[in-house]
Design a protein around this motif. Sequence first.
Motif, PDB file in Angstrom:
ATOM      1  N   PRO A  54       0.809  -1.226   0.000  1.00 42.71           N
ATOM      2  CA  PRO A  54       0.000   0.000   0.000  1.00 42.71           C
ATOM      3  C   PRO A  54       0.841   1.275   0.000  1.00 42.71           C
ATOM      4  CG  PRO A  54      -0.044  -1.053   2.160  1.00 42.71           C
ATOM      5  CD  PRO A  54       0.629  -2.010   1.230  1.00 42.71           C
ATOM      6  N   ASN A  55       2.082   1.170   0.486  1.00 40.78           N
ATOM      7  CA  ASN A  55       2.933   2.359   0.536  1.00 40.78           C
ATOM      8  C   ASN A  55       3.552   2.698  -0.815  1.00 40.78           C
ATOM      9  OD1 ASN A  55       2.511   2.883   3.287  1.00 40.78           O
ATOM     10  ND2 ASN A  55       4.033   1.364   3.872  1.00 40.78           N
ATOM     11  N   GLY A  56       3.272   1.907  -1.836  1.00 47.68           N
ATOM     12  CA  GLY A  56       3.777   2.213  -3.177  1.00 47.68           C
ATOM     13  C   GLY A  56       2.725   2.804  -4.095  1.00 47.68           C
ATOM     14  N   CYS A  57       1.471   2.891  -3.629  1.00 47.86           N
ATOM     15  CA  CYS A  57       0.372   3.339  -4.497  1.00 47.86           C
ATOM     16  C   CYS A  57       0.549   4.780  -4.963  1.00 47.86           C
ATOM     17  CB  CYS A  57      -0.964   3.200  -3.769  1.00 47.86           C
ATOM     18  SG  CYS A  57      -1.431   1.498  -3.400  1.00 47.86           S
TER      19      CYS A  57
ATOM     20  N   ASP B 241      -6.209  10.509  -2.043  1.00 44.70           N
ATOM     21  CA  ASP B 241      -5.387   9.536  -1.323  1.00 44.70           C
ATOM     22  C   ASP B 241      -6.109   9.152  -0.042  1.00 44.70           C
ATOM     23  OD1 ASP B 241      -3.456   7.873  -0.365  1.00 44.70           O
ATOM     24  OD2 ASP B 241      -2.001   9.434   0.132  1.00 44.70           O
ATOM     25  N   LEU B 242      -6.936   8.110  -0.115  1.00 46.87           N
ATOM     26  CA  LEU B 242      -7.688   7.617   1.031  1.00 46.87           C
ATOM     27  C   LEU B 242      -6.900   6.482   1.671  1.00 46.87           C
ATOM     28  CD1 LEU B 242     -11.260   7.553  -0.581  1.00 46.87           C
ATOM     29  CD2 LEU B 242     -10.119   9.417   0.642  1.00 46.87           C
ATOM     30  N   TYR B 243      -6.340   6.760   2.844  1.00 45.84           N
ATOM     31  CA  TYR B 243      -5.431   5.819   3.512  1.00 45.84           C
ATOM     32  C   TYR B 243      -5.642   5.936   5.020  1.00 45.84           C
ATOM     33  CZ  TYR B 243      -0.981   3.184   3.820  1.00 45.84           C
ATOM     34  OH  TYR B 243      -0.014   2.223   4.034  1.00 45.84           O
ATOM     35  N   PRO B 244      -6.770   5.410   5.525  1.00 51.58           N
ATOM     36  CA  PRO B 244      -7.124   5.625   6.938  1.00 51.58           C
ATOM     37  C   PRO B 244      -6.177   4.968   7.937  1.00 51.58           C
ATOM     38  CG  PRO B 244      -8.638   4.067   5.884  1.00 51.58           C
ATOM     39  CD  PRO B 244      -7.796   4.648   4.794  1.00 51.58           C
ATOM     40  N   ALA B 245      -5.644   3.781   7.603  1.00 54.83           N
ATOM     41  CA  ALA B 245      -4.746   3.082   8.528  1.00 54.83           C
ATOM     42  C   ALA B 245      -3.428   2.812   7.807  1.00 54.83           C
ATOM     43  CB  ALA B 245      -5.375   1.780   9.007  1.00 54.83           C
ATOM     44  N   VAL B 246      -2.415   3.624   8.105  1.00 54.58           N
ATOM     45  CA  VAL B 246      -1.129   3.523   7.410  1.00 54.58           C
ATOM     46  C   VAL B 246      -0.437   2.219   7.793  1.00 54.58           C
ATOM     47  CG1 VAL B 246       1.130   4.581   7.080  1.00 54.58           C
ATOM     48  CG2 VAL B 246      -0.901   6.023   7.313  1.00 54.58           C
ATOM     49  N   ALA B 247      -0.006   1.467   6.788  1.00 51.79           N
ATOM     50  CA  ALA B 247       0.692   0.201   7.024  1.00 51.79           C
ATOM     51  C   ALA B 247       2.096   0.477   7.544  1.00 51.79           C
ATOM     52  CB  ALA B 247       0.754  -0.620   5.739  1.00 51.79           C
ATOM     53  N   ALA B 248       2.421  -0.133   8.679  1.00 48.31           N
ATOM     54  CA  ALA B 248       3.743   0.053   9.290  1.00 48.31           C
ATOM     55  C   ALA B 248       4.641  -1.122   8.939  1.00 48.31           C
ATOM     56  CB  ALA B 248       3.595   0.171  10.803  1.00 48.31           C
TER      57      ALA B 248
ATOM     58  N   VAL C 274      10.862  -4.693   8.873  1.00 48.49           N
ATOM     59  CA  VAL C 274      10.838  -5.248   7.513  1.00 48.49           C
ATOM     60  C   VAL C 274       9.906  -4.384   6.659  1.00 48.49           C
ATOM     61  CG1 VAL C 274      10.331  -7.269   6.105  1.00 48.49           C
ATOM     62  CG2 VAL C 274      11.224  -7.554   8.434  1.00 48.49           C
ATOM     63  N   PRO C 275      10.362  -3.948   5.490  1.00 52.59           N
ATOM     64  CA  PRO C 275       9.519  -3.081   4.653  1.00 52.59           C
ATOM     65  C   PRO C 275       8.212  -3.753   4.263  1.00 52.59           C
ATOM     66  CG  PRO C 275      11.467  -3.838   3.447  1.00 52.59           C
ATOM     67  CD  PRO C 275      11.676  -4.215   4.871  1.00 52.59           C
ATOM     68  N   THR C 276       7.182  -2.947   4.049  1.00 53.48           N
ATOM     69  CA  THR C 276       5.836  -3.470   3.812  1.00 53.48           C
ATOM     70  C   THR C 276       5.697  -4.185   2.477  1.00 53.48           C
ATOM     71  OG1 THR C 276       5.243  -1.243   3.046  1.00 53.48           O
ATOM     72  CG2 THR C 276       4.672  -1.820   5.295  1.00 53.48           C
ATOM     73  N   TYR C 277       6.632  -3.998   1.548  1.00 55.60           N
ATOM     74  CA  TYR C 277       6.515  -4.715   0.278  1.00 55.60           C
ATOM     75  C   TYR C 277       6.907  -6.183   0.417  1.00 55.60           C
ATOM     76  CZ  TYR C 277      11.593  -3.917  -0.219  1.00 55.60           C
ATOM     77  OH  TYR C 277      12.950  -3.875  -0.028  1.00 55.60           O
ATOM     78  N   ARG C 278       7.546  -6.554   1.533  1.00 50.60           N
ATOM     79  CA  ARG C 278       7.912  -7.958   1.771  1.00 50.60           C
ATOM     80  C   ARG C 278       6.821  -8.614   2.628  1.00 50.60           C
ATOM     81  NH1 ARG C 278      12.674 -10.227   0.668  1.00 50.60           N
ATOM     82  NH2 ARG C 278      11.336 -12.066   0.873  1.00 50.60           N
ATOM     83  N   VAL C 279       5.699  -8.915   2.022  1.00 52.49           N
ATOM     84  CA  VAL C 279       4.564  -9.470   2.757  1.00 52.49           C
ATOM     85  C   VAL C 279       4.855 -10.869   3.300  1.00 52.49           C
ATOM     86  CG1 VAL C 279       2.866  -8.108   1.520  1.00 52.49           C
ATOM     87  CG2 VAL C 279       3.561 -10.318   0.595  1.00 52.49           C
ATOM     88  N   ASP C 280       5.892 -11.524   2.778  1.00 54.78           N
ATOM     89  CA  ASP C 280       6.201 -12.897   3.194  1.00 54.78           C
ATOM     90  C   ASP C 280       7.256 -12.966   4.287  1.00 54.78           C
ATOM     91  OD1 ASP C 280       8.075 -11.926   1.269  1.00 54.78           O
ATOM     92  OD2 ASP C 280       8.881 -13.958   1.092  1.00 54.78           O
ATOM     93  N   VAL C 281       7.766 -11.819   4.738  1.00 54.34           N
ATOM     94  CA  VAL C 281       8.836 -11.816   5.751  1.00 54.34           C
ATOM     95  C   VAL C 281       8.302 -11.155   7.019  1.00 54.34           C
ATOM     96  CG1 VAL C 281      11.185 -11.088   6.294  1.00 54.34           C
ATOM     97  CG2 VAL C 281      10.591 -11.697   3.953  1.00 54.34           C
ATOM     98  N   GLN C 282       7.825 -12.006   7.951  1.00 59.37           N
ATOM     99  CA  GLN C 282       7.244 -11.467   9.178  1.00 59.37           C
ATOM    100  C   GLN C 282       7.689 -12.227  10.424  1.00 59.37           C
ATOM    101  OE1 GLN C 282       2.998 -10.779   8.917  1.00 59.37           O
ATOM    102  NE2 GLN C 282       3.083 -10.349   6.722  1.00 59.37           N
ATOM    103  N   ARG C 283       8.557 -13.234  10.247  1.00 62.63           N
ATOM    104  CA  ARG C 283       9.044 -14.042  11.371  1.00 62.63           C
ATOM    105  C   ARG C 283      10.570 -14.104  11.326  1.00 62.63           C
ATOM    106  NH1 ARG C 283       6.418 -19.585   9.921  1.00 62.63           N
ATOM    107  NH2 ARG C 283       7.399 -18.943   7.958  1.00 62.63           N
ATOM    108  N   PRO C 284      11.206 -14.424  12.444  1.00 60.72           N
ATOM    109  CA  PRO C 284      12.676 -14.544  12.433  1.00 60.72           C
ATOM    110  C   PRO C 284      13.185 -15.518  11.380  1.00 60.72           C
ATOM    111  CG  PRO C 284      11.867 -14.507  14.687  1.00 60.72           C
ATOM    112  CD  PRO C 284      10.652 -14.561  13.812  1.00 60.72           C
ATOM    113  N   CYS C 285      12.507 -16.677  11.211  1.00 58.88           N
ATOM    114  CA  CYS C 285      12.984 -17.656  10.224  1.00 58.88           C
ATOM    115  C   CYS C 285      12.878 -17.104   8.803  1.00 58.88           C
ATOM    116  CB  CYS C 285      12.210 -18.964  10.349  1.00 58.88           C
ATOM    117  SG  CYS C 285      10.425 -18.800  10.161  1.00 58.88           S
TER     118      CYS C 285
END
Length: 591
Positions: A381-384, A409-416, A465-476
């Motif tokens: 969402p941060n690339g739109c 630019d309707l963006y009520p909840a900014v992705a962190a 971790v940047p928001t474009y990496r939707v698959d990287v959310q855990r230490p592994c």
Amino acid sequence: MNISYDWLSQYIDSGLTAEELAAALTSIGLETGSVEEVESIRGGLRGIVIGRVLTCTEHPDSDHLHVTTVDLGTGEPVQIVCGAPNVAAGQTVVVATVGTVLYDGDKEFKIKKSKIRGVESFGMICAEDEIGTGTSHDGIIVLPDGAAAPGTPAAEYYGLTSDHVLEVDLTPNRIDAASHYGVARDLAAWMSCHRTPVRAKLPDVGTFATDRTGDAVEVSVADAADCPRYCGVTIRGIKVAESPDWLRRRLTAIGLRPINNIVDITNYILHGIGQPLHCFDIAHIGGGKVQVMTVAEGTEFTTLDGVERKLDSRDLMICNGTGRPMCMAGVFGGLDSGVTETTTDVFIESACFNPTVIRKAARRHGLNTDSSFRFERGVDPNGCLYAMKLAALMIRELAGGEICGPVVDLYPAVAAPYPVELSYSQIDTLVGKHIEPSAVDSILDSLEIKISGRKDDGRVLELEVPTYRVDVQRPCDVIEDILRIYGYNNVEMPSHVKASLAFRTPTDAADALCEHISDQLSAQGFNEILNNSLTARSYYDGLQTYPAEKCVSLLNPLSGDLSLMRQTLLFGGLESIAHNRNRRALDLALY
């Protein structure tokens, strides 16, 4: 996914050859299946040169042919019979020499020494359509006097370029790399680790500004959970036309068909930076407003392919001010609201939609598009906003017009960024090798994973971790990313293997018995069959032993023959027997 080497060079200057680039990408998980050279004109104009017509006389045995002598820069003039009405002495022309292969669609033919009505001919003076530089066949190409010296290769005169296209096989989790910039970003991380530190660069949109205020399309979003961010901009006074050569070349190189400058720009940005866009003709936006909403069950909607579809009440739609659907959000545009040759005002949509909503809508209607492919797996969402600005600047440059404000630019909840805690010891344990903390920090930086803090005397990293990496959310996940850049081949095989003894369970004994029976049957000439766990509902209709009402059905079956889970192995076995008997294999022994 096709990646153009020339296009990729816009975002990163790697200095690698296409083959070296393919090897580097494969090593970091972007497996490259093939590298193919692509020419902007088929054949690359090989064997075609610039010539100068020295003499031109009428053919002695024809009222429309001419006999010419042409200087090809070889010292000795060449005689060529030409049937074009506009050929004349003194002209600078384009000549296909003997041995040259020319193309006409899927057909090809070779220029040979020939005799035309008794007069020898050693080549062909060409028209535009014969060499692929245009579509005209009214006469031969006549270049300006002194445009090029005789013997100059036509490829050099036309500035012909070739490109290499890499076929990259993406794994489902790597949607961040489903674009040229995404690949460049990964390549930059590999370069920084193994070659020279470098960053992938996006085109600058700092000059974006509205030309005037007013006449902008308004937007409303009914449910922010379905559409976390919606950006849009109005551009009025554009001129729809053919795209410039450079844009058409880049699209055709990766297998896309150029349409017009507006649509081509949206495709360019989609495959360039990975953000799907959609253009609406404002003339079809009733009420001057765009609404992101669902519509009533059974509402009829005709998509761009001309198919009339009945909408589901769960389908997310882009509607106009009167509530009429214009586009199936994130999946497919409507037939009536797209850009045509008569369009003068457009509204550019750059949005982020809920992946689950898009995936289910695409499956319900049997649609699979470049946009749905990306939205289903998660768009950043941060690339739109950036993509929208880039599209607006390109449209203003290539099609004219004025950017009208205010920008939506309707963006009520900014992705962190995704917070992850990771220790150096975790990395060493999972990788099986000690990697120096300085090397880990460097790789994280190259992957744009920010180290926001440290704990336990610096042994534990607090990461963002940047928001474009939707698959990287855990230490592994982070460790896997570090390892693929560090290099799997750099983890040495251990000199010894540790193992522990375990007792045999009843399950182990049962498996061993199955294996023993299988070995005995195979030794007696039987063949083991393995059938699909999915089967056809028709097999169970009317059965009492295996009643149809006890079947487990699939919500979204691939086909009618694979619509439910089997209750018995019987029908699969019968299918195997039928398959073999239909092919005259009658001596069957199956288990």
